[in-house]
Every structure is written in C-alpha cells, then in structure tokens.
Design a protein around this motif. Structure first.
Motif, PDB file in Angstrom:
ATOM      1  N   GLY A  11       0.782  -1.222   0.000  1.00  0.00           N
ATOM      2  CA  GLY A  11       0.000   0.000   0.000  1.00  0.00           C
ATOM      3  C   GLY A  11       0.819   1.278   0.000  1.00  0.00           C
ATOM      4  N   ILE A  12       2.079   1.192  -0.343  1.00  0.00           N
ATOM      5  CA  ILE A  12       2.976   2.350  -0.323  1.00  0.00           C
ATOM      6  C   ILE A  12       3.208   2.838  -1.760  1.00  0.00           C
ATOM      7  CG2 ILE A  12       5.277   3.190   0.296  1.00  0.00           C
ATOM      8  CD1 ILE A  12       5.293   0.944   2.470  1.00  0.00           C
ATOM      9  N   HIS A  13       3.172   4.145  -1.941  1.00  0.00           N
ATOM     10  CA  HIS A  13       3.443   4.764  -3.231  1.00  0.00           C
ATOM     11  C   HIS A  13       4.515   5.824  -3.039  1.00  0.00           C
ATOM     12  CE1 HIS A  13      -0.562   3.046  -3.627  1.00  0.00           C
ATOM     13  NE2 HIS A  13      -0.404   3.067  -4.931  1.00  0.00           N
ATOM     14  N   ALA A  14       5.501   5.842  -3.926  1.00  0.00           N
ATOM     15  CA  ALA A  14       6.491   6.917  -3.957  1.00  0.00           C
ATOM     16  C   ALA A  14       6.014   7.972  -4.942  1.00  0.00           C
ATOM     17  CB  ALA A  14       7.857   6.392  -4.375  1.00  0.00           C
ATOM     18  N   GLU A  32      -3.977   2.325   3.832  1.00  0.00           N
ATOM     19  CA  GLU A  32      -4.388   1.150   4.593  1.00  0.00           C
ATOM     20  C   GLU A  32      -5.901   1.212   4.801  1.00  0.00           C
ATOM     21  OE1 GLU A  32      -3.980  -2.465   6.600  1.00  0.00           O
ATOM     22  OE2 GLU A  32      -2.401  -1.355   5.533  1.00  0.00           O
ATOM     23  N   GLN A  33      -6.607   0.261   4.201  1.00  0.00           N
ATOM     24  CA  GLN A  33      -8.059   0.159   4.368  1.00  0.00           C
ATOM     25  C   GLN A  33      -8.766   1.498   4.131  1.00  0.00           C
ATOM     26  OE1 GLN A  33      -9.344  -2.163   7.843  1.00  0.00           O
ATOM     27  NE2 GLN A  33      -7.227  -2.847   8.106  1.00  0.00           N
ATOM     28  N   GLY A  34      -8.377   2.162   3.071  1.00  0.00           N
ATOM     29  CA  GLY A  34      -9.026   3.397   2.687  1.00  0.00           C
ATOM     30  C   GLY A  34      -8.585   4.633   3.442  1.00  0.00           C
ATOM     31  N   ARG A  35      -7.678   4.487   4.394  1.00  0.00           N
ATOM     32  CA  ARG A  35      -7.121   5.628   5.107  1.00  0.00           C
ATOM     33  C   ARG A  35      -5.689   5.844   4.632  1.00  0.00           C
ATOM     34  NH1 ARG A  35     -11.137   8.309   6.224  1.00  0.00           N
ATOM     35  NH2 ARG A  35      -9.789   9.631   7.546  1.00  0.00           N
ATOM     36  N   ALA A  36      -5.170   7.054   4.787  1.00  0.00           N
ATOM     37  CA  ALA A  36      -3.883   7.385   4.171  1.00  0.00           C
ATOM     38  C   ALA A  36      -3.028   8.254   5.076  1.00  0.00           C
ATOM     39  CB  ALA A  36      -4.113   8.094   2.834  1.00  0.00           C
ATOM     40  N   ALA A  37      -1.714   8.178   4.833  1.00  0.00           N
ATOM     41  CA  ALA A  37      -0.738   9.038   5.503  1.00  0.00           C
ATOM     42  C   ALA A  37       0.331   9.417   4.495  1.00  0.00           C
ATOM     43  CB  ALA A  37      -0.106   8.320   6.697  1.00  0.00           C
ATOM     44  N   PHE A  38       0.757  10.664   4.552  1.00  0.00           N
ATOM     45  CA  PHE A  38       1.911  11.110   3.780  1.00  0.00           C
ATOM     46  C   PHE A  38       3.137  11.137   4.684  1.00  0.00           C
ATOM     47  CE2 PHE A  38      -1.363  13.180   1.093  1.00  0.00           C
ATOM     48  CZ  PHE A  38      -0.916  12.790  -0.165  1.00  0.00           C
ATOM     49  N   THR A 144       4.012   5.142  19.015  1.00  0.00           N
ATOM     50  CA  THR A 144       3.341   4.490  17.890  1.00  0.00           C
ATOM     51  C   THR A 144       2.018   5.183  17.618  1.00  0.00           C
ATOM     52  OG1 THR A 144       4.339   2.338  18.403  1.00  0.00           O
ATOM     53  CG2 THR A 144       2.373   2.320  17.027  1.00  0.00           C
ATOM     54  N   ILE A 145       1.771   5.474  16.340  1.00  0.00           N
ATOM     55  CA  ILE A 145       0.447   5.894  15.909  1.00  0.00           C
ATOM     56  C   ILE A 145      -0.106   4.786  15.023  1.00  0.00           C
ATOM     57  CG2 ILE A 145       0.989   8.347  16.048  1.00  0.00           C
ATOM     58  CD1 ILE A 145       1.294   8.356  12.983  1.00  0.00           C
ATOM     59  N   GLU A 146      -1.398   4.855  14.734  1.00  0.00           N
ATOM     60  CA  GLU A 146      -1.996   3.819  13.891  1.00  0.00           C
ATOM     61  C   GLU A 146      -2.704   4.447  12.701  1.00  0.00           C
ATOM     62  OE1 GLU A 146      -4.431   1.061  15.992  1.00  0.00           O
ATOM     63  OE2 GLU A 146      -2.720   0.121  16.997  1.00  0.00           O
ATOM     64  N   LEU A 147      -2.553   3.775  11.572  1.00  0.00           N
ATOM     65  CA  LEU A 147      -3.262   4.138  10.351  1.00  0.00           C
ATOM     66  C   LEU A 147      -4.206   2.977  10.050  1.00  0.00           C
ATOM     67  CD1 LEU A 147      -3.574   6.041   7.872  1.00  0.00           C
ATOM     68  CD2 LEU A 147      -1.814   4.640   6.745  1.00  0.00           C
ATOM     69  N   TRP A 168       9.081   3.369  11.563  1.00  0.00           N
ATOM     70  CA  TRP A 168       9.108   1.927  11.316  1.00  0.00           C
ATOM     71  C   TRP A 168       7.722   1.455  10.918  1.00  0.00           C
ATOM     72  CZ3 TRP A 168      11.681  -2.111   9.958  1.00  0.00           C
ATOM     73  CH2 TRP A 168      11.241  -3.405  10.254  1.00  0.00           C
ATOM     74  N   ASP A 169       7.650   0.828   9.742  1.00  0.00           N
ATOM     75  CA  ASP A 169       6.404   0.262   9.234  1.00  0.00           C
ATOM     76  C   ASP A 169       6.532  -1.255   9.274  1.00  0.00           C
ATOM     77  OD1 ASP A 169       3.951  -0.110   7.853  1.00  0.00           O
ATOM     78  OD2 ASP A 169       5.043  -0.218   5.942  1.00  0.00           O
ATOM     79  N   ALA A 170       5.953  -1.866  10.304  1.00  0.00           N
ATOM     80  CA  ALA A 170       6.084  -3.316  10.465  1.00  0.00           C
ATOM     81  C   ALA A 170       5.456  -4.077   9.307  1.00  0.00           C
ATOM     82  CB  ALA A 170       5.451  -3.755  11.787  1.00  0.00           C
ATOM     83  N   ALA A 171       4.420  -3.507   8.686  1.00  0.00           N
ATOM     84  CA  ALA A 171       3.738  -4.207   7.600  1.00  0.00           C
ATOM     85  C   ALA A 171       4.667  -4.492   6.431  1.00  0.00           C
ATOM     86  CB  ALA A 171       2.536  -3.389   7.120  1.00  0.00           C
ATOM     87  N   SER A 172       5.526  -3.541   6.093  1.00  0.00           N
ATOM     88  CA  SER A 172       6.463  -3.736   4.973  1.00  0.00           C
ATOM     89  C   SER A 172       7.868  -4.094   5.454  1.00  0.00           C
ATOM     90  CB  SER A 172       6.532  -2.475   4.119  1.00  0.00           C
ATOM     91  OG  SER A 172       7.128  -1.395   4.813  1.00  0.00           O
TER      92      SER A 172
END
Length: 322
Positions: A11-14, A32-38, A144-147, A168-172
């Motif tokens: 779900g990551i875009h450069a 992530e599930q329709g929510r986003a962070a830059f 830690t924050i959550e998206l 740190w993005d544990a998902a990737s």
C-alpha cells in the motif's frame, strides 16, 4: 496513473515531488483500508502532485489521517503546511524539536536563507504556510500511531539533524528514513549493488549520533528502506546491511578527509574536491558506468551541501576543543 507516482508494495506509493529534477525528492503515501498518511511533503510546488496521487487512488481529501515530515528541512516539510490546509482530517506528527517550526516557520526560513541565500529561498520555497498548533502532534522516541490499525512507530534519529525521526512500518518491514540513512538516486544502480552516500547538510551533522541511529534501525532487521532521496532501496536484510555498511564507511571517510582541511585557506573548495573524488571512487567500485561529468552533475547539490555541513561540524568541533 501519473508517471510521477510509483506504486510499491504494502500500500505504499512513492511520489516524485518535482524538486530539482526527476527522481530526486520523494514523498511517500501509505494507504491502509481506505485511510492514508503522507511521509514528507516536498515543497509548495509539490502539493498538486500529492493531491493528484490521492485522486488517482480514489481517496478523498478527508481520508488522510496523518502528514509526517521526517524532519523540517524544507525539501521535506516546506509544503507540509499548504498540504495540511487541503486535508481537513489530518494531524501532523513531527519531531518535538521541529514542531515549533511547523507552527511558526519564520526561524526555519531564516536558517534556510543562511544556507541558500534569501533570493533562492524565496524563489524555490515561497511562502511556507504555518500549521495550526492544535493539529500538530509532537512525537516521542518509541511512540506508535496507527493508520487504520497499521502501526507506525517513531524513533529519535539524530545524525543528519536533531529534529529528525524515522518511522518503522512493520507491515512492509521498512523504515521511512528521511535523510538519516543517506541518499541513493536511481541512477546509482550498479552491477555490484546500489550506491548510497551520507548527507551532511548544515547545520547539525553528528557522525557518532548518525552511527547510533543506523544501528537502531538495523536492530529491526529491515527488508526495505525508504529514503526521501530517492525511492525504496534494499529488498533483503542482507542488502540493507550492505547499504548501512557503505553509508557508515563513507561517514568515517568524510570525517577523516575533513579534519586535515580544518584550517585550509580555501577549505570549502578543498572539501568539495575531496568529497567529489570520494563519492566517484566508491560508486565506481560498484561497477557504475557513469562518467565523471554524469557523477558530478548528479551530485553537484549534495557535494556543495555536504561540504557546507562538514565545515559547520569542523568549526563546532574546534570550539568544543578550545
């Protein structure tokens, strides 16, 4: 999809912000599930590209929960205030040393003028927009924050700047590294592996702190690194370790070449010459076919800024020894 948007995995875009040249300065969009962070935001001129990325992915402006500058240097955070003004639901997560500069950018702009000159700052960065204090969240080491349930964890990561955190993005299994893990342009892909180098932009280069920050990142056994300059690198734990070793070896080499030049009459030019030679040698050791002119062109800005940063560090070291 626009050619300045590169879909990665997880779900990551450069997003190429358009600063300086193609594939020089990135912002990252995590979905992530329709929510986003830059993560990082380029400068004001980059904001239309960031908003276009949302449109291309079918995301509304109020789907963005977070804007996260890795630090407050203007190529990372100059457009963050303008971007926030377009994102009604977003909070900004910023290092505690940088939070006040996002709320009131005047001192940040004064610092940039000292490095680049007033005319260049006005031309390139324009009017940096403040962010309302109630929308700014100062991070802490380990926070830690959550998206949409996806954890994003911060560590304090000085070395390049004291107002720098990495995410740190544990998902990737990846770190969004800003400038702490150096820079590596796509043109630096070589037969023996991608090349990267440290960035010592003024005014807070600290080699020992940088070494410690890199060591902390390696503890997670990351598979990917996402530097702002430019794009995802790595692909395996072993490759990230190789890149880290290359980064730290050059940091030591830069310190070693700088110290004898501390009192040189034309110190800045001597530093630029020595740095250019060091980087070209390390790049060629990886089998790069780039010629001298191509290397010099790709690294002109970085050599200039690294020499400035080393000069500030040398002067600070001399004062502390006095």
């Amino acid at each position: 999809m626009h050619d300045f948007i590169e879909p990665l995995s997880h779900g990551i875009h450069a997003i190429d912000t358009g600063f300086v040249r193609a594939r020089f300065d990135a912002a990252y969009l995590i979905v992530e599930q329709g929510r986003a962070a830059f993560v990082d935001a380029g400068l004001n001129d980059s904001v239309p590209r960031l908003l276009a990325a949302l449109d291309a992915l079918g995301l509304a402006r109020d789907a963005v929960d977070w804007v996260i500058p890795t630090h407050v240097h203007l190529d990372h955070a100059g457009g963050a205030g303008l971007l926030m003004a377009q994102l009604p639901a977003a909070k900004m997560a910023v290092h505690p040393r940088g939070a006040r500069h996002m709320i009131d950018p005047s001192a940040l702009l004064d610092g940039a003028r000292g490095v680049y000159g007033a005319d260049e700052v006005a031309r390139t960065y324009g009017d940096v927009r403040p962010v309302p204090a109630e929308r700014v969240v100062a991070t802490t080491d380990g926070m830690t924050i959550e998206l949409a349930g996806r954890p994003l964890q911060f560590i304090d990561s000085p070395g390049h700047a004291r107002h720098h955190h990495c995410i740190w993005d544990a998902a990737s299994r990846g770190w969004f590294t800003g400038d702490t893990f150096g820079l590596s342009y796509p043109e630096f892909e070589a037969p023996k592996g991608r090349y990267l180098l440290p960035t010592t932009t003024p005014v807070q280069f600290e080699p020992e702190a940088l070494k410690q920050s890199v060591a902390r990142m390696l503890e997670r056994e990351p598979v990917w690194m996402y530097p702002t300059h430019y794009g995802r690198i790595g692909g395996s734990v072993e490759e990230v370790r190789r890149l880290a070793a290359l980064l730290l070896e050059q940091t030591g080499a830069m310190v070693a070449l700088a110290r004898p030049l501390a009192g040189a009459p034309a110190r800045h030019e001597a530093l630029k010459s020595a740095l250019g030679a060091l980087y070209a040698q390390r790049l060629r050791a990886l089998g790069s076919a780039l010629d001298d002119a191509e290397i010099a062109g790709l690294l002109a800005m970085d050599v200039e800024l690294n020499a400035q940063g080393l000069g500030v560090w040398l002067d600070r070291e001399a004062r502390s020894a006095a």
